[in-house]
Design an enzyme around this catalytic site. Sequence first.
Site, short mmCIF file in Angstrom:
data_model
loop_
_atom_site.label_atom_id
_atom_site.label_comp_id
_atom_site.label_asym_id
_atom_site.label_seq_id
_atom_site.Cartn_x
_atom_site.Cartn_y
_atom_site.Cartn_z
N ASP A 31 0.83 -1.20 0.00
CA ASP A 31 0.00 0.00 0.00
C ASP A 31 0.86 1.25 0.00
O ASP A 31 0.54 2.25 -0.66
CB ASP A 31 -0.91 0.01 1.24
CG ASP A 31 -1.99 -1.06 1.16
OD1 ASP A 31 -2.13 -1.67 0.08
OD2 ASP A 31 -2.68 -1.28 2.17
N LYS A 100 -7.84 1.90 10.96
CA LYS A 100 -8.02 1.74 9.51
C LYS A 100 -7.79 0.27 9.19
O LYS A 100 -6.66 -0.18 9.03
CB LYS A 100 -7.06 2.64 8.74
CG LYS A 100 -7.32 2.64 7.24
CD LYS A 100 -6.37 3.60 6.53
CE LYS A 100 -6.66 3.65 5.04
NZ LYS A 100 -6.48 2.33 4.39
#
EC number: 6.5.1.2
Length: 823
Positions: A31, A100
């Site tokens: 990511d 998250k």
Amino acid sequence: MSTAQRRVQELEKLILHHQDRYYNAESDISDDAFDALWEELARLDPGNPLLKAIGSDSQRDAVKKRHIVPMGSQHKAADEESFSAWAKKNALQAFLVQHKLDGVSLELQYERGHFCCALTRGNGIVGDDVTANVRGMRGFVPTLTAEWGPCGNLPFTGGVRGEVIMHKDIHRSHYPTHANCRNTVNGILKRKDGRGRTHLHIVCYDAVPGTPGKPFTGSLPFADETEKLAWLARQGFVTVHSHRCANAQEVVALRSEIMRTRELLPYSIDGLVVKSTDLDFQDAQLPRPKKQIAFKFSTQEAITTLRDVQWQTSGVTYTPIGITDPVRLAGTTVKRANLCNPNMLTKLCLKIGSHVLISKRGEIIPKIEALVSTPAHAQEIHIPTQCTSCNTVLENSGSRLFCPNVNCPLLSHHRITRWIECLEIKHVGTELIQRLFEEKKVRRIPDLYTLTCEDLIEIEHVGNATAKKILEAIHHKKEIALQTFIAGFGIEGIGETMGEKLICAGFDTLEKVLHATTETLESIYQFGTELAKSVVTGIARVKDDMCELLDRGFVRILAKQQAESPLRGKSFCFSGSLRNGDRATIHRIRALGGVVRTSVTRDLSYLIFESLSQPYRTAQKLKKEQGVALEIISEDEFCRLLDQASASCTHTGETVHPLQGKSFYFSGASRSMNHKHAQEKVRALGGDVASSVTAQLDYLVFYSQSTRYRTACALGIQIISEETLHKLIATAQSPLHTDAHVHAPLHGMSFCFSGDLDGMTRAQAIALVQRLGGTVKTAVSTQLTYLVSNDPHGQSRKCQNAVRCGVRIISEHVFLALCTPGT
């Protein structure tokens, strides 16, 4: 077409490719690396339409349905500065901070309280219908209670937002071949047979009333985000872990804490979602809502451009170092990355101009991990073919590029440098070694001990006083442990740790080492055939120099440890950043007969831990799975163990002076003892008296704020008072048992800095606090001990927060006094 335009086109292709891989297959980059591509495109072409688009996780043959409210993306902050800028711009009254979750986004749609369907993100407007699979997941709620509408008695019609995740223990036990939990979740969601769906969890964080295309119709049973989460919990949903923060500083502090402990969570998270506590329907419908942001954890990977390859020499080995465009990585700016060896260049197909993925996972020099792309104009990397020192043709074994000449000057120079480092000989720096070597005054290790003042004075910038200081430092180290003696000759593969393994295996005298054979060495734990050959060959080459050092009395090898040494046979490994796990502690262990290890192995005796780091987890695994008799102890337990060992030494008559290896400089005029008398006491206890303040100094004895006092502050050197020096000297009656507060006067204290300091930079102040046993915080909280500020009016935000939290605000002058106990 310009270079920038070509790069934009290349970035568009890469982003689309990796988006498709992310949603529909195994992601082939992290990511962090994807975010780096996105940010580069935003920098080169801020108006690019791709930046406004949302990636799609849709399958072509899946049934599509529309979301109640579009599933957008989020703005991102990769560091404290970016987050603080966002917080300042939006000026929210309070912040709701949520994990998250690293999973797959999902919308559960309900009509009059009954579950209708479940949709993936899709393209943000429509998503794939995965209803059948969702019904079997943990956390799924088929029917909602009548808690809706003005009177709280109407069934809910709308969407519940959440994330589908897989717990890490499920992933390890059932899907060990899959790259990560998120990829596994993505695959299971799209299975038509529903296999594996019971391994998934739904965690919810949002509820939106309405119907597809008509969101936020009807009344709400909650007034803000906190009440929304409470409503979801009452309905039976598992809700995301949330925390309310009053200001941005609390958010930053919370992020730091979660980063340290996230490995303990049962699921994976890659950051925090920070949002307003107030409901804002218009903002929620934007492609990227303004009042929420993804506060990512410190980047461990990034994409940058390889601009050059420099060949760094260590002895006769040539190591490629990649020079890249500057990039922020794990809180630092990185411009150099390790390429390990020539094999790596070939394996990755690297060229000058290639876009590469670099990582920094606790290593000092980041490493180039993978090739992202190579533009057409990229150039080949030049691999040297001749030694820069002796012009011998280099040998390239793939895993190593080296000069085969056993008489190469590079090798001789390396041995001298290594000897200085291992013996920690002060005042002999790399520049001086280079000058002595070039002028042929020192070409072998024994040459160091035949240097004269006249030899040194001939070197530029070396005067008579400096020359005497250098010679005194060289001849100061007379007695050397066998493992240090061997490591000092720079034999490939043999440092002090491997030297200790030799001794533990029975090679506990130099004579035994000199007569060792490949066959006898390769049977030692962690010694293989190649290392054994290297040691035997290396010892043979330096045997004459070893014997000369001993025969001429330049140094002596310490007598081997007696069986009664209190820590004999015990080995120690440090985990995390211990407040006392420094070089002095390592010397102390070795002086008591113990061994310090750099990794956890089956034969380790003790692991001293401060945090749940990788060595800690490895040790736990060895204890649990293999029944290893390893003790995991805290730092306080370790200190007690050393104290007991020290007391044992006292009873047996064995002494190790507490000032051994410590250096002192005396500043100003003494009140109760003259400098000469003090210096004699320091030397008698094994310490060293320095004639100037350098970065290698351990203590500056403070009598007045001289220029050297300010220099010491700037270098982060511990400053002690005359009274503290008396305490240090008094400990000679109890060897090795030192007062922790003498060496760590800031132990147990935490500091935060506001504004500029007068006498040092903030980085130097932070280094000083950490050296003296304290901790540094980036934000003010009720747990903080002191806020250091030179603002007389206390108008800064940190000062105002300190007043609210009841934290004491001190000036730089008071801060320095705290760093100088006894004044």
